[in-house]
Write a protein that holds these residues in place. Structure first.
Motif, PDB file in Angstrom:
ATOM      1  N   ARG A  30      -7.224   8.838  -6.860  1.00 13.01           N
ATOM      2  CA  ARG A  30      -8.205   7.955  -7.498  1.00 13.01           C
ATOM      3  C   ARG A  30      -9.511   7.935  -6.708  1.00 13.01           C
ATOM      4  NH1 ARG A  30      -4.846   3.072  -9.640  1.00 13.01           N
ATOM      5  NH2 ARG A  30      -4.964   2.450  -7.478  1.00 13.01           N
ATOM      6  N   ALA A  31      -9.394   7.989  -5.390  1.00 14.52           N
ATOM      7  CA  ALA A  31     -10.599   7.989  -4.545  1.00 14.52           C
ATOM      8  C   ALA A  31     -11.431   9.236  -4.798  1.00 14.52           C
ATOM      9  CB  ALA A  31     -10.194   7.910  -3.071  1.00 14.52           C
ATOM     10  N   ARG A  32     -10.770  10.393  -4.977  1.00  6.28           N
ATOM     11  CA  ARG A  32     -11.514  11.628  -5.242  1.00  6.28           C
ATOM     12  C   ARG A  32     -12.274  11.516  -6.558  1.00  6.28           C
ATOM     13  NH1 ARG A  32     -10.480  16.112  -1.811  1.00  6.28           N
ATOM     14  NH2 ARG A  32     -12.175  16.964  -3.046  1.00  6.28           N
TER      15      ARG A  32
ATOM     16  N   PHE B 180       0.819  -1.226   0.000  1.00  3.69           N
ATOM     17  CA  PHE B 180       0.000   0.000   0.000  1.00  3.69           C
ATOM     18  C   PHE B 180       0.847   1.267   0.000  1.00  3.69           C
ATOM     19  CE2 PHE B 180      -2.791  -3.165   2.027  1.00  3.69           C
ATOM     20  CZ  PHE B 180      -3.894  -3.072   1.191  1.00  3.69           C
TER      21      PHE B 180
ATOM     22  N   ASP C 186     -14.720  -0.187  -6.841  1.00  4.41           N
ATOM     23  CA  ASP C 186     -13.506   0.629  -6.690  1.00  4.41           C
ATOM     24  C   ASP C 186     -12.881   0.369  -5.326  1.00  4.41           C
ATOM     25  OD1 ASP C 186     -13.509   2.032  -9.141  1.00  4.41           O
ATOM     26  OD2 ASP C 186     -15.218   3.217  -8.416  1.00  4.41           O
TER      27      ASP C 186
ATOM     28  N   LEU D 145      -4.380  -3.962  -6.555  1.00  2.00           N
ATOM     29  CA  LEU D 145      -4.238  -2.651  -5.911  1.00  2.00           C
ATOM     30  C   LEU D 145      -3.766  -1.606  -6.907  1.00  2.00           C
ATOM     31  CD1 LEU D 145      -2.613  -3.676  -2.496  1.00  2.00           C
ATOM     32  CD2 LEU D 145      -4.988  -3.082  -2.945  1.00  2.00           C
TER      33      LEU D 145
ATOM     34  N   ARG E 156     -21.043  10.109  -7.371  1.00  2.00           N
ATOM     35  CA  ARG E 156     -22.082  11.066  -6.992  1.00  2.00           C
ATOM     36  C   ARG E 156     -22.858  11.524  -8.220  1.00  2.00           C
ATOM     37  NH1 ARG E 156     -19.583  15.311  -3.206  1.00  2.00           N
ATOM     38  NH2 ARG E 156     -19.070  13.436  -2.073  1.00  2.00           N
TER      39      ARG E 156
ATOM     40  N   ARG F 193     -17.403  10.666  -9.531  1.00  2.00           N
ATOM     41  CA  ARG F 193     -18.146   9.950 -10.571  1.00  2.00           C
ATOM     42  C   ARG F 193     -19.358   9.242  -9.976  1.00  2.00           C
ATOM     43  NH1 ARG F 193     -14.247   6.294 -12.770  1.00  2.00           N
ATOM     44  NH2 ARG F 193     -15.047   4.833 -11.249  1.00  2.00           N
TER      45      ARG F 193
ATOM     46  N   ASN G   3     -13.170   8.743  -8.137  1.00  2.00           N
ATOM     47  CA  ASN G   3     -14.224   7.725  -8.032  1.00  2.00           C
ATOM     48  C   ASN G   3     -15.446   8.264  -7.300  1.00  2.00           C
ATOM     49  OD1 ASN G   3     -12.667   5.862  -9.321  1.00  2.00           O
ATOM     50  ND2 ASN G   3     -11.857   4.933  -7.455  1.00  2.00           N
ATOM     51  N   GLU G   4     -15.228   9.028  -6.244  1.00  2.00           N
ATOM     52  CA  GLU G   4     -16.351   9.562  -5.476  1.00  2.00           C
ATOM     53  C   GLU G   4     -17.158  10.559  -6.307  1.00  2.00           C
ATOM     54  OE1 GLU G   4     -17.770   9.052  -2.403  1.00  2.00           O
ATOM     55  OE2 GLU G   4     -16.550   7.247  -2.529  1.00  2.00           O
TER      56      GLU G   4
ATOM     57  N   ASP H 285     -10.316   2.434  -4.245  1.00  2.00           N
ATOM     58  CA  ASP H 285      -9.970   3.760  -3.723  1.00  2.00           C
ATOM     59  C   ASP H 285     -11.234   4.610  -3.654  1.00  2.00           C
ATOM     60  OD1 ASP H 285      -7.209   3.124  -3.682  1.00  2.00           O
ATOM     61  OD2 ASP H 285      -7.237   3.295  -5.871  1.00  2.00           O
ATOM     62  N   VAL H 286     -11.711   4.817  -2.448  1.00  2.00           N
ATOM     63  CA  VAL H 286     -12.967   5.548  -2.249  1.00  2.00           C
ATOM     64  C   VAL H 286     -12.849   6.381  -0.968  1.00  2.00           C
ATOM     65  CG1 VAL H 286     -14.495   3.908  -3.413  1.00  2.00           C
ATOM     66  CG2 VAL H 286     -13.934   3.582  -1.007  1.00  2.00           C
ATOM     67  N   LEU H 287     -13.931   7.075  -0.663  1.00  2.00           N
ATOM     68  CA  LEU H 287     -14.003   7.751   0.631  1.00  2.00           C
ATOM     69  C   LEU H 287     -14.419   6.679   1.649  1.00  2.00           C
ATOM     70  CD1 LEU H 287     -13.938  10.562   2.056  1.00  2.00           C
ATOM     71  CD2 LEU H 287     -16.387  10.658   1.692  1.00  2.00           C
TER      72      LEU H 287
ATOM     73  N   ARG I 277      -6.947  -0.324   3.802  1.00  2.00           N
ATOM     74  CA  ARG I 277      -5.927   0.039   4.780  1.00  2.00           C
ATOM     75  C   ARG I 277      -6.135   1.469   5.260  1.00  2.00           C
ATOM     76  NH1 ARG I 277      -0.506   2.273   4.552  1.00  2.00           N
ATOM     77  NH2 ARG I 277       0.821   1.285   6.127  1.00  2.00           N
TER      78      ARG I 277
ATOM     79  N   ALA J 158      -3.670   6.556  -4.557  1.00  2.00           N
ATOM     80  CA  ALA J 158      -4.959   6.053  -4.057  1.00  2.00           C
ATOM     81  C   ALA J 158      -5.878   7.207  -3.682  1.00  2.00           C
ATOM     82  CB  ALA J 158      -4.729   5.147  -2.841  1.00  2.00           C
ATOM     83  N   TYR J 159      -5.314   8.253  -3.096  1.00  2.00           N
ATOM     84  CA  TYR J 159      -6.107   9.427  -2.708  1.00  2.00           C
ATOM     85  C   TYR J 159      -6.732  10.091  -3.934  1.00  2.00           C
ATOM     86  CZ  TYR J 159      -7.173  14.129  -1.094  1.00  2.00           C
ATOM     87  OH  TYR J 159      -7.810  15.312  -0.838  1.00  2.00           O
TER      88      TYR J 159
ATOM     89  N   TYR K 139     -10.024   9.805   2.050  1.00  2.00           N
ATOM     90  CA  TYR K 139      -9.941   9.347   0.671  1.00  2.00           C
ATOM     91  C   TYR K 139      -8.706   8.460   0.560  1.00  2.00           C
ATOM     92  CZ  TYR K 139     -13.375  12.787  -0.872  1.00  2.00           C
ATOM     93  OH  TYR K 139     -14.518  13.485  -1.069  1.00  2.00           O
ATOM     94  N   GLY K 140      -8.864   7.257   0.077  1.00  2.00           N
ATOM     95  CA  GLY K 140      -7.719   6.365  -0.059  1.00  2.00           C
ATOM     96  C   GLY K 140      -8.198   4.938  -0.259  1.00  2.00           C
ATOM     97  N   ASN K 141      -7.273   3.979  -0.054  1.00  2.00           N
ATOM     98  CA  ASN K 141      -7.633   2.571  -0.249  1.00  2.00           C
ATOM     99  C   ASN K 141      -8.525   2.097   0.887  1.00  2.00           C
ATOM    100  OD1 ASN K 141      -7.417  -0.390  -0.402  1.00  2.00           O
ATOM    101  ND2 ASN K 141      -6.023   0.120  -2.081  1.00  2.00           N
TER     102      ASN K 141
END
Lengths: 526, 98
Positions: free
Chosen positions: A17-19, A8, B55, B40, A26, A24, A21-22, B57-59, B75, A14-15, B70-72
């Motif tokens: 990508r998370a932004r 990890f 996904d 990953l 929403r 999209r 993904n969120e 990687d999400v909130l 973990r 990852a951060y 926001y992250g994996n």
């Protein structure tokens, strides 16, 4: 360090990508609010957001139906109307008509159009400007009104009645039945002859019997109208005819007044030919130093009559959003109000959706007009309003008021309406629950480094000027047509019998009765 | 002396005999970690039950320290807690990743 730290280790990626993904998720998430989902549709556009951030989009199919917009001054009605008109006009084949007796919405529309014009490439600007038809008054230009052209399928008599009603709006004078008849007659004649109304024509027509009988009557095809014109002396007393002439003298005393009423349909077609590409018509009928409030209001009423008539007689339906600002000032003449209501009932199937705007509809609009407008409206947009106006929405918020909880909910809703912040409004489509929306911002010219005056000047020169004519050209046209009709003769002067020096003053009660008897025998005014 | 020698020989024999098994386990573990690393890196995993793409990687909220970040989702960067699986967003079946 263990194996998971190795697995990890790319937390930054990852951060990010998370932004993404969120965001999209929403955007594509199913809408929980049924009303928000129902308002969406083909060609929908963003109008604002709910408190929870849900985007409210409106489909033109809904706002193309009759609607009502109301709320306090400065609450954001004009900006919201601009968003609605802009979204509606973006669909190919749709038309927008705005009649604005205040001039505020017209100015917002002009500013926004000018801002868009500026960012366009040179080769796109001409087509963009051609989308607009502007009805306005400038320092040296004016959009000529085509008051006397009878649309195919319309009764000339009805048009004359409507034009007469609009003219009666121009004066605080209490028009008697006889004066109303005189107005109707002169409009009927002007429509029959396809001429404009000028000072010379009104004087000759009302005060010169020979002119009426020998010049006008033979040109009239309608036997009934010919008979009226021939016998006008017997129908209308001299005092009534003089009073109407005086009213026209006042009305036609300004250049704008003379051009508004004096141009024949042929002259209008010659001076300002219609552009078929125009899909947005903005009638700025606000009072200004150039045009009196009365003339401005008459222009507004006449434009409303034109739009409804045009919609009624057109062979195929054309989706048209017809926005009437300050509708109370338009419907103050009963016949115009009734025509508007008939239009809202019958022109619907010709694609006409009337959007009536008012600050306080419950007090400004006559009860029957308000009732009919609310009944026919498909949607309502309510800004900050008092209890009475907010009550218009109560039947649609799903409470009966029978239980205590219901009453509390109604009172809460009314209190909320009274305290709505600027640019917040309730959108209601009948059949759905109302949505409290923060209306989307329209682009601010100041943030683009442009002043309002600069944008309005650009709009006047590059967009509005296309549909306006020079005052001198229009007056030349009117003078030419006058000469042709009057054959160079001078219009008669009003009898100078009303100066204070010549007024006979009774010395006692007997003398007063004598005067009244004499007046009655002579058929003069009482 | 003799007994010590015998014990060493016996231990070495056991190691030699177990070595192939450790080697197999080690290779399998490396293979698994390689596939986890690929998942990953891709940032998404397909649900074996409903085939929905989830996904990674999400909130997300940490199950132990409740940190929202926001992250994996497997973990937590605050308490370093690692979760081996999560529930599918569509069908809620638990998907084991690690």
């Amino acid at each position: 360090m263990n194996i998971y730290d190795l697995l990890f280790r790319n937390s930054g990626e990852a951060y990010q990508r998370a932004r993404v993904n969120e965001g999209r998720a929403r955007a594509t998430a199913p809408i929980e609010n049924a009303a928000v989902a129902a308002l969406r549709g083909p060609h929908d556009f963003e109008v604002g957001r709910l408190d929870d951030g849900t985007v409210v989009r409106l489909a033109p199919r809904d706002i193309g139906r009759h609607g009502i917009v109301f709320g306090a001054s400065g609450a954001g009605k004009s900006y919201a109307l601009h968003l609605l008109m802009d979204g509606f006009a973006a669909v190919p084949g749709h038309r927008v008509e705005l009649v604005d007796p205040k001039g505020e919405s017209a100015i917002v529309a002009a500013e926004q159009a000018a801002m868009r014009y500026l960012v366009l490439a040179d080769d796109e600007r001409e087509a963009f400007a051609a989308r607009f038809r502007i009805i306005d008054v400038g320092e040296d230009r004016v959009t000529p009104a085509n008051l006397f052209a009878v649309p195919a399928g319309m009764s000339p008599s009805l048009l004359a009645q409507l034009r007469a009603a609009a003219t009666m709006q121009t004066s605080e004078h209490d028009f008697s039945d006889l004066m109303a008849h005189a107005l109707f007659t002169i409009y009927s004649v002007a429509i029959a002859l396809q001429r404009g109304i000028t000072k010379a024509l009104t004087r000759r027509f009302f005060l010169d019997e020979t002119f009426r009988v020998q010049v006008i009557a033979p040109k009239l095809a309608d036997a009934s109208l010919r008979d009226t014109v021939t016998n006008l002396e017997a129908i209308l007393p001299l005092a009534t005819r003089q009073a109407v002439v005086r009213q026209f003298d006042i009305l036609l005393s300004s250049r704008i007044g003379r051009i508004s009423f004096g141009l024949s349909p042929a002259a209008v077609a010659r001076l300002a030919p219609a552009d078929a590409r125009a899909v947005i018509t903005i009638a700025n009928c606000g009072a200004s130093p150039l045009v009196s409030p009365d003339v401005a209001q008459t222009r507004a009423i006449n434009r409303v009559i034109d739009v409804i008539t045009e919609a009624m007689v057109r062979p195929e339906p054309v989706p048209t959003m017809f926005v009437i600002e300050e509708v109370a000032s338009i419907v103050s003449q009963r016949i115009v109000g009734r025509y508007l209501l008939e239009g809202s009932r019958t022109a619907r199937w010709k694609g006409l959706g009337i959007v009536a705007c008012s600050q306080d509809p419950t007090t400004a609009l006559p009860r029957d007009v308000r009732h009919a407008l609310v009944l026919n409206a498909r949607w309502l947009l309510a800004f900050e309003s008092g209890r009475e106006d907010a009550s218009l929405l109560l039947p649609y918020i799903g409470t009966t008021g029978e239980t205590r909880a219901d009453t509390r909910r109604r009172e809460g809703f009314l209190a909320d309406m009274a305290a709505l912040p600027q640019q917040h409004a309730y959108i209601l489509r009948k059949g759905l629950s109302p949505l409290k929306v923060r209306i989307h911002d329209v682009p601010d010219p100041k943030k683009r480094g442009r002043s309002r005056a600069e944008l309005l000047d650009l709009f006047a020169r590059h967009i509005a000027a296309r549909s306006m004519v020079h005052l001198d050209d229009a007056e030349c046209c009117i003078a030419e047509e006058d000469r042709e009709l009057l054959n160079g003769e001078v219009a008669p002067e009003l009898p100078n019998g009303t100066s204070n020096a010549e007024i006979e003053r009774p010395q006692n009660v007997d003398a007063l009765f004598d005067m009244l008897k004499r007046g009655k025998r002579q058929g003069g005014p009482s | 002396m003799k007994s010590s020698f015998v014990r060493t020989i016996a231990l070495a024999t056991l190691y030699i005999l177990a070595a192939p098994i450790y080697a197999i386990v080690g290779i399998r573990r490396v293979g698994h970690l390689w596939s986890v690393r690929n998942v990953l890196t891709a940032g998404k995993i397909t649900c074996p039950h409903c085939s929905a793409v989830n996904d990674l990687d999400v909130l997300s909220i940490c199950g132990r320290c409740k940190t929202v970040e926001y992250g994996n989702r497997l973990r937590c960067s605050a308490c370093r807690n690692v979760t081996k699986g999560f529930n599918c967003d569509r069908c809620t079946v638990t998907i084991w990743v690690l």
